[in-house]
Motif scaffolding. Sequence first.
Motif: not given
Lengths: 121, 892
Positions: B8-9, B29-32, B45-49, B51-54
């Motif tokens: 998500p932008t 880069g690593d997160l992407l 799931r990827a989006d939620l993941w 956001w958690r990292q953010v």
Amino acid sequence: LFIRRRAVGKGTHLGEFEELVLLAVAGLGGDAHGAGIHEQILNATGRDVSMPSVYVTLGRLEKKGYVSARVDIGGPARGGRPRKVFSLKPPAVRELKAARGARDLLWSRLDFEAGPAGGVT
Amino acid sequence: VSRRRGPPTLAVRFLRRFLPPGLRDFVEGDLLERYEAYARTSRLRADLWFWRQVAAAALTRLPGPMGVDGAVTFSGFGRDLVRVLRGLVRNPGHSLVAILTLGLGIGVVGTAFTILNATVLRGLPFEEADRLVHFERARPDEGVFSLAVTPHDYLAWREAQSSFEGLGAYVEASAVLPSDGGPPERYLGVRISANAFSLLRVAPARGRGFSEDDERLGAPEVVVLSHLLWQSRFGGDPDIVGREVRMNDTPTTVVGVMPEGFGFPIAERFWLPLRLDLEGTLRGQGRLDVFGRLSDGVAFEAAVAEFERICRGLEEAYPATNGGVEASMRSFHDEYVGEEFTRTAVRMLIGALLVLFVCCANVANLLLIRGSRKRRSLALRVSLGATRARIVRELLTEAMTLTVLGAVLGIGLAWYGVAWFDRAGAQAGVFDLPHGSDSLFWWDLRLDARTMAVVLAVTCVTAVVAGVVPALRSSAAASGGALTVRSPGSSTGSGRLSDGLAVVQMALATSLVLLAGLVTRSGLNVAAADDAIVSDGAYVTTVDVPSGSYGDDASRLQLAERLIEHFAGRPEVAEVAIASRLPLALPPAASLHFEGRDGADDTGVVSASPEYLSAFGVDVVDGRWFDDRDRSGAEPVAVVNQSFASRYLASGTVLGTRFRLGDPDGLEPWVTVVGVVPDLWDQPLQPQREAGVYLPLSQSGMGDPAVRLGRLGLRYQTLVVRVRPGTDNTSDLVRAGVYEVDRALPVRALESMNEVVQRQMGRYRVWGRFYTAFALVGLLLAAMGVYGVLSFGVSHRTTEIGVRRALGATGASVQGHVLARAGRQIAIGVAIGLLAGMGMADGLARVLYGVDPGDPLVLALVPVVMVVVGLAASWLPARRASSVDPMVAIQE
């Protein structure tokens, strides 16, 4: 008292997470960047750790002289962002071996087949 | 829509903000890279993941470039914020409760303020609208304060006055417009003086307004359309100006279109020029609404004084018609919004502020509890050199953060609440405004900049109210050496404070629940009234019978018979009937005299065709309903409702009783009662039932012409159609049917009986739901409050309780001790709340259906409910107290 214990705890020995990160870096040979380390730890332990905490730990390990870092160009998978690639320095190898030695020694005294030896339930 | 690739932008943008510049590209880069791996299985799931990292990035102190620690430098407020956010995430239950509570409070205030702002505060959308004044006439000596202005007085005032830029006038009008290939439609508007638009300082969006010429009697008819009518009826025709339309069977030229949103004075669809026929109107007759714009520099009081002089002059000149007549002036806005509605809206805001106050008290309590848990760590920081100001600042930041998050939730709630209120208010009768209007053209219920500013201000005040006391207390405790000594009785100060809060909350909730109890009983009555009406499949509409083509009773009666005949022949129609009034509308009242009895009584009067009763599937209670025998010229008969029978007649004597409507010696015939029916459609749904009389439609041509013309003359015929199940498009069916009978008959909108009932009950329902929601919120908050206060007390007195246990107190006795303390607070709160609630209930009488504000059942039940809820809320803390381990407690 508080301050001294902190120095002892973080100064010479490896924390559990530090050990995990170092092992992941080691396992990736010459190509250990954040994403790879994250994947390694996830596969080995099932823990979906946070990337920032990986970097915090790497930063600490770098300061302690356990890892070195260089900057590499990134590919399309990472939107062209550069990679920070980490590799192990000799003290880390020494420290990991020492940690493993200590554990092996402790483990060798256990015999789960014969039943718990003192206090293991 | 192209599918988004990558995370998500917004998340990426946040991430970049949280990362120090030296690490930003690497971590991102690593997160992407990892994101892509996750996205292969599930994008969600990827989006939620991601956001958690953010979130992790926001809460982690990342080292700067090449190992320089603390590159993410937050100073002061920022550092507090990070610490607070960490604390909130670590303590999610507590934080969530606080945020929800504050969100609720802010949401309620936001809703109430939006309503008040849109309906009362914002005012008319005209330049200097507060200088617009509405005039009526009053005869204070006779206690009459609201009389329409007569044309003669209007013109006399207009000539004589100098306080106003000018006076304008208007009178309601309706217009029937033919539609292409269907029956004509009827719209509401006004006839208005030519100067009105310029007095309001609004120019037509297209074409022109009216000129003096247009006001001349006999001038060609011209009309100005509202934007809405132009769009809906004429499809926004760009060449509308100059077009000729047939309005009320008169060729009328459209000369202008008003701007969008203009509907002066209420919600008009068109404006015709006002044409006063002074020769044809007697002085003292005719009715107008008059308004004016105060000239610059003239005070309202000066204008009032001038009109007193003018009215005295008129009184001397025309004592017969103007004796005792005064001009009554008030601001145009107040005239149309009215004190009653303003009071309701203000009361709503006060109620909302009270709820918010309780929310603040609850959160303050939660913060006190959290503060007392953090006491040791705070004390440690004080001893390591943190100043008290620094600690207070951090604790206030905590309150502020919670409040801001609560405000976000609150704005969402307010948005929802306002939308709900807007929908509910669209039903007629909910607002109950003066002049019989349901809404006003300038009302626009939505969140605007002013509301947002108020919510923001409320949020800041809330944060301070909820945060300052806990912050001061906790920091005081921290600097007071909590690290070393902890004496059991040291906490009485904050203890008393939170006890007080619990009592206030209990009281407030009790009064709210009392109101809700009354409203619930009223709701049960409303439901019972609904059930009495069999309205499924029944539709009603009114046909305006033009007096040109139907000049006498016979022709109107014939029209009614043709309509019945036509619809009875349709296969979809099960029943059809005609009556003189809409069901559930207020019928015209008449006085009546019983044969052989002195004195007058009164009753509502409706005339109806023989099919009327069966159209609603109802039976007579006694005697018979009308049938073919009751022709014009046969013996005049009447059917009365049950209230009529029980109020005026002894049981057993009802049938055969004779009475006369109107004047005892008048022209009306004596009518004989032949039947009794339930109280149903002859009057509005209301708890107080009125006496009512039905007369046969076919006999409506008999008797006093004044009675016939004024009341039962069938100028408006209400058509009741009951369709068979599974019939679609009843509206088209009815329109087409009326059209076939007579192409010139305008039909008003068709309503189902369910809608009619809904419209009547709307006020009780909408306000009932509103108060019930309020009370539930109050109850929830009070339960949380009692729980919070007691938990605080228990956690505060752990040592004391431990000592008690060590000295031999049993778990049960400790539990009893805590419950007794709670019981005392509950009892005091409930008692105060009952008194306050009874005071407030009087203001509620208007929306209560058949319930007395002092209803004994509700008064008895509410304390029981409150005590049960209160004790339930105290049970958990009491149990925690009884399980305190004496050893642990004392060591602490």
